[in-house]
Design a protein around this motif. Structure first.
Motif, PDB file in Angstrom:
ATOM      1  N   LYS A 270     -31.776  48.589 130.082  1.00  0.00           N
ATOM      2  CA  LYS A 270     -30.734  49.359 129.394  1.00  0.00           C
ATOM      3  C   LYS A 270     -29.445  49.452 130.209  1.00  0.00           C
ATOM      4  O   LYS A 270     -28.349  49.309 129.652  1.00  0.00           O
ATOM      5  CB  LYS A 270     -31.274  50.747 129.020  1.00  0.00           C
ATOM      6  CG  LYS A 270     -32.333  50.715 127.932  1.00  0.00           C
ATOM      7  CD  LYS A 270     -32.744  52.109 127.521  1.00  0.00           C
ATOM      8  CE  LYS A 270     -33.851  52.056 126.471  1.00  0.00           C
ATOM      9  NZ  LYS A 270     -33.443  51.374 125.248  1.00  0.00           N
ATOM     10  N   ASP A 274     -25.548  48.490 129.158  1.00  0.00           N
ATOM     11  CA  ASP A 274     -24.448  49.453 129.280  1.00  0.00           C
ATOM     12  C   ASP A 274     -23.346  48.959 130.200  1.00  0.00           C
ATOM     13  O   ASP A 274     -22.165  49.204 129.965  1.00  0.00           O
ATOM     14  CB  ASP A 274     -24.989  50.799 129.788  1.00  0.00           C
ATOM     15  CG  ASP A 274     -25.924  51.450 128.782  1.00  0.00           C
ATOM     16  OD1 ASP A 274     -25.671  51.303 127.573  1.00  0.00           O
ATOM     17  OD2 ASP A 274     -26.900  52.083 129.205  1.00  0.00           O
ATOM     18  N   PHE A 529     -28.491  55.671 126.118  1.00  0.00           N
ATOM     19  CA  PHE A 529     -27.363  56.107 126.939  1.00  0.00           C
ATOM     20  C   PHE A 529     -26.231  56.665 126.079  1.00  0.00           C
ATOM     21  O   PHE A 529     -25.704  57.751 126.348  1.00  0.00           O
ATOM     22  CB  PHE A 529     -26.878  54.934 127.784  1.00  0.00           C
ATOM     23  CG  PHE A 529     -25.809  55.301 128.765  1.00  0.00           C
ATOM     24  CD1 PHE A 529     -26.137  55.834 129.999  1.00  0.00           C
ATOM     25  CD2 PHE A 529     -24.465  55.106 128.454  1.00  0.00           C
ATOM     26  CE1 PHE A 529     -25.145  56.173 130.914  1.00  0.00           C
ATOM     27  CE2 PHE A 529     -23.480  55.441 129.361  1.00  0.00           C
ATOM     28  CZ  PHE A 529     -23.813  55.974 130.592  1.00  0.00           C
ATOM     29  N   SER A 530     -25.858  55.948 125.044  1.00  0.00           N
ATOM     30  CA  SER A 530     -24.710  56.364 124.228  1.00  0.00           C
ATOM     31  C   SER A 530     -24.969  57.706 123.555  1.00  0.00           C
ATOM     32  O   SER A 530     -24.106  58.601 123.567  1.00  0.00           O
ATOM     33  CB  SER A 530     -24.406  55.292 123.177  1.00  0.00           C
ATOM     34  OG  SER A 530     -24.059  54.077 123.792  1.00  0.00           O
ATOM     35  N   TYR A 560     -22.609  53.604 135.948  1.00  0.00           N
ATOM     36  CA  TYR A 560     -22.760  54.437 134.758  1.00  0.00           C
ATOM     37  C   TYR A 560     -22.611  55.927 135.071  1.00  0.00           C
ATOM     38  O   TYR A 560     -22.319  56.728 134.185  1.00  0.00           O
ATOM     39  CB  TYR A 560     -24.113  54.179 134.072  1.00  0.00           C
ATOM     40  CG  TYR A 560     -25.309  54.835 134.697  1.00  0.00           C
ATOM     41  CD1 TYR A 560     -25.605  56.169 134.453  1.00  0.00           C
ATOM     42  CD2 TYR A 560     -26.170  54.123 135.516  1.00  0.00           C
ATOM     43  CE1 TYR A 560     -26.703  56.776 135.021  1.00  0.00           C
ATOM     44  CE2 TYR A 560     -27.277  54.724 136.082  1.00  0.00           C
ATOM     45  CZ  TYR A 560     -27.541  56.054 135.835  1.00  0.00           C
ATOM     46  OH  TYR A 560     -28.626  56.657 136.400  1.00  0.00           O
TER      47      TYR A 560
END
Length: 653
Positions: A270, A274, A529-530, A560
């Protein structure tokens, strides 16, 4: 022009279509031997009639040549029925049949007419009968070649009719007229029959073409239905079908060997999406799909279940051998993946379940392999775990916990303890709410157990909201300068329903959002994440603060972290266990503290248990602490006493 078109239509062979040529050849290979047999019999009978009356050349030797030619042709066509030639050879063979039919027909009719003058009226009648029957036989047997009939009519029937019309006997002209009319009518009928034959073949060709297209479409649909479009591997449906088939084969004949199912999940995928974007993420999955089969035994089925999860059907092997096979696969994925956008390094975790010892159905086998995967990710990420009796007990325990969770009233079954978070002087900055469950049936259930089970069973929202409501009630009695820290799971953050309910509880309790600190782990954020960023941003817009819990145990990455809406980092206790003895541990803590100062974040350290640890952490710039050195978790009723003691200590300091 019209006459030339008519000639082309009548005498054209229509054999430019390969399928039509094959149909003609197939039909003729059955009929031509019969035709030659009839011709041979007719010639022998006619020749015997003229033996002794006509010269030997006409009654013996010439018919013998004709018979030999017919025998050779008959045998060749019979042989062709079992040995299909190429399309080009077929075309030559059909043209040869047409030419020979015309040449032989003309030659045999000429021979017949040459014998005519040597016989009496009766033998002459047989002569005429021979010619008519032979031509009718040839035209009938060569019906697929529609140009033969009109050609023989012109080359044989017309000359024969003219010959008969010139005879002195008045019967022969009548026979000539009758022959022309009868055979001419037959030719018309045969032309229609040939048209029907041609139409039937062309319709069959069209049907075959449609069938081929349909089979091609079915193949493409089947491929789409059973193949992962991104990686080209088998998809979930194909994998489950193959799994069921292997089990059916095992139960059907009893000879099929056992096998194992493996589920492999990528660790760190992931963040790749990202940081580098989904295009690189897709290329990474494609490269994983290339490396995996190359690192596994050839008979292994590799499938992509979806996202970054892959499944394997492994050949029969012992437990240690299976683990070694999968370790090699994980090692193959550990090498860096290089793309134009940058180099990517990931790891993977694998769970295995063996058939038939672990389970006897595909569904159960898959679930137990998945359980082994989850166990491996929770206890030893990046390793291979084979499902065993230990995990079986874990499944039963998890099932019992899930069953009890569905039946309990959260407000009655659960309670909260509170552990203080303090500054370097030991003065409380706030309390972290910690869920506890003592069940009359199961006894004390550890938080990590019931939280994980609640998440897997989709019941975490049922627990989170009532406990948050209880924590707000407790925090209202605290001094205004103390914060309430409350933990949110990945499912909470990604659930719009739960987040809406939490905001509603804040409004209903009339509790200042500025006194709230919501804690969420790195791994929970990376679930989505979003969506997590959106949810945490919503909490901060409300006035609450956000802490990144268990920092360093998940996907720590500055790339991130700068995008996360956070106010505090809580360093996991694992970093300070050997703080007093290991220089590396001290360097890591200093680096984290320095990073927090650079990013303007509070740095809270969990698990502080000794004065030496506290001294080092304080000199390293950490701003808050939590651990048994200061206080164990306590019930709400004990908080007032604890705060009183701390106030006395502050006054006497």
């Amino acid at each position: 022009m019209q006459i030339s078109r008519w000639v082309a239509k009548v005498f054209g062979d229509g054999s430019d279509v390969p399928e039509f040529r094959r149909a003609q050849y197939s039909e003729l290979s059955r009929q031509v031997p019969l035709m030659y047999a009839i011709i041979i019999i007719n010639m022998v009978m006619l020749a015997l009639t003229y033996v002794g009356k006509a010269p030997a050349i006409l009654s013996i030797w010439l018919p013998a040549v004709f018979v030999a030619v017919c025998l050779v042709r008959a045998l060749r066509m019979a042989y062709g029925r079992h040995h299909v030639p190429s399309d080009e050879a077929m075309g030559r063979a059909l043209r040869t049949v047409v030419v020979l039919a015309c040449v032989l027909g003309f030659a045999v009719s000429t021979w017949s007419l040459a014998l005519f003058s040597y016989g009496d009226v009766f033998t002459q009648g047989q002569n005429i009968f021979f010619t008519a029957i032979t031509i009718i036989t040839v035209m009938t047997c060569l019906r697929p070649l529609h140009q033969v009939a009109p050609a023989l009519f012109i080359l044989v029937i017309v000359p024969t009719a003219v010959f008969l019309a010139l005879q002195d006997n008045n019967v022969f002209p009548a026979v000539a007229i009758n022959m022309v009319l009868a055979i001419g009518g037959m030719i018309l009928v045969m032309q229609r029959s040939h048209s029907d034959f041609r139409d039937r073949i062309y319709k069959q060709i069209e049907l075959d073409s449609q069938r081929t297209q349909l089979e091609s479409l079915n193949g493409a649909i089947s491929l789409l239905a059973n193949q992962d479009s991104l990686t080209g591997l088998a998809n979930r449906r194909s994998f489950l079908n193959a799994l069921d088939q292997r089990i059916a084969d095992f139960k059907g004949d009893g000879k099929t060997a056992g096998f194992a199912v493996g589920i492999l999940d990528l660790d760190g995928f992931k963040p790749v999406n990202d940081v580098f974007g989904h295009v690189v993420g897709d290329r990474l999955l494609q490269e994983v799909a290339r490396r995996l089969p190359a690192s596994l035994p050839p008979e292994t089925l590799v499938a992509r279940l979806g996202g970054d999860e892959f499944a394997l059907i492994l050949p029969p092997a012992g437990v240690e051998e299976l683990q070694e096979i999968c370790r090699r696969a994980l090692a193959a994925l550990a090498h860096p993946f290089t793309f134009p956008e940058g180099s990517v390094t990931i790891s993977a975790t694998c769970g295995i379940a063996c058939f038939p010892c672990a389970a006897e159905t595909g569904c159960e086998l898959f679930e137990k392999a998945d359980f082994a995967l989850c166990y491996s990710k929770q206890h030893d990420r990046g390793s291979v775990t084979v499902f065993s009796e230990l995990h079986e007990a874990g499944i039963k325990k998890a099932a019992a916990v899930a069953q009890r969770l569905r039946s309990v009233v959260v407000e009655q079954a659960f309670h909260l303890d509170y552990q203080p978070i303090v500054d370097r002087n030991g003065m409380p900055l706030g309390f972290e709410a910690l869920a506890r469950w003592r069940d009359p049936v199961l006894g004390d259930v550890r938080p990590d157990v019931f939280i994980r089970v609640a998440e897997q069973a989709g019941l975490i929202g049922k627990i989170t909201v009532p406990l948050f409501r209880s924590a707000l009630r407790a925090a209202r009695s605290w001094p205004d300068d103390l914060r309430l820290s409350f933990n949110l799971s990945a499912f909470d953050v990604c659930s719009e329903t739960t987040m809406t309910a939490i905001l509603a509880e804040i409004d209903a309790a009339n509790f200042p959002p500025q006194r709230l600190m919501f804690e969420i782990t790195e791994s929970a954020i990376m679930q989505d994440f979003s969506r997590a960023v959106d949810a945490l941003s919503l909490l901060r817009s409300k006035g609450a603060m956000v802490a990144l819990d268990d920092f360093g145990t998940g996907y720590s990455s500055l790339s991130y972290m700068r995008r996360l809406p956070i106010d505090r980092i809580k360093v996991d206790r694992s970093f300070i266990l050997d703080l007093e003895n290991e220089a590396t541990a001290r360097d890591i803590v200093r680096a984290i503290s320095s990073m927090c100062q650079s990013l303007g974040l509070e740095c809270i350290v969990e698990g502080v248990e000794t004065h030496a640890q506290l001294h080092f952490l304080a000199t390293s710039g950490c701003t808050g602490y939590q651990g048994y050195f200061f206080s164990r978790p306590m019930p709400q009723a004990a908080i007032a006493g604890y705060l009183g003691e701390q106030e006395q200590l502050r006054k006497t300091a």
